[in-house]
Design a protein around this motif. Structure first.
Motif, PDB file in Angstrom:
ATOM      1  N   LEU A 287       0.639  -1.469   0.094  1.00  6.04           N
ATOM      2  CA  LEU A 287      -0.091   0.060   0.025  1.00  6.04           C
ATOM      3  C   LEU A 287       0.834   1.312   0.185  1.00  6.04           C
TER       4      LEU A 287
ATOM      5  N   GLU B  45      -7.243   7.785  -0.214  1.00  6.92           N
ATOM      6  CA  GLU B  45      -7.341   6.294  -0.277  1.00  6.92           C
ATOM      7  C   GLU B  45      -6.341   5.524   0.635  1.00  6.92           C
TER       8      GLU B  45
ATOM      9  N   GLU C 168      -7.947   0.433   7.755  1.00 10.15           N
ATOM     10  CA  GLU C 168      -8.450  -1.010   7.570  1.00 10.15           C
ATOM     11  C   GLU C 168      -7.392  -2.033   8.126  1.00 10.15           C
TER      12      GLU C 168
ATOM     13  N   ARG D 174      -7.454   2.596   3.532  1.00 12.97           N
ATOM     14  CA  ARG D 174      -7.105   1.428   3.472  1.00 12.97           C
ATOM     15  C   ARG D 174      -5.866   1.066   4.643  1.00 12.97           C
TER      16      ARG D 174
END
Length: 84
Positions: A46, A59, A66, A63
């Motif tokens: 990521l 974004e 999470e 993410r």
């Protein structure tokens, strides 16, 4: 008494065997799902996506949150397995 119980419950042996196999499958799936190495790899990927400009900051933050929550779950699961 133990021998008698084993003889009387012998017809249930296939059911106990199947239950054991299912328990092993569930345990293996839990170990794989709660493997913190997998989450750390996803976090690294990521970050690389952010650095390459493939995703924006918003974004990335979503993410990352999470994945960090999942990492906490993984570590809690690992700790609970060590305690038991």
């Amino acid at each position: 008494m133990g021998l008698l119980m084993n003889v009387l419950t012998l017809p249930l042996a296939p059911v106990r065997g199947a239950a054991w196999v299912l328990d092993q499958v569930v345990l293996a799936a839990e170990r794989e799902h709660y493997d913190p190495r997998q989450v750390r790899q996803q976090l690294a990927a990521l970050e690389q996506q952010l650095l390459n400009g493939e995703i924006d900051e918003e974004e990335f933050d979503r993410r990352e949150d999470e994945l960090l929550d999942w990492l906490e779950e993984c570590e809690a699961y690992q700790q609970s397995r060590q305690d038991s």
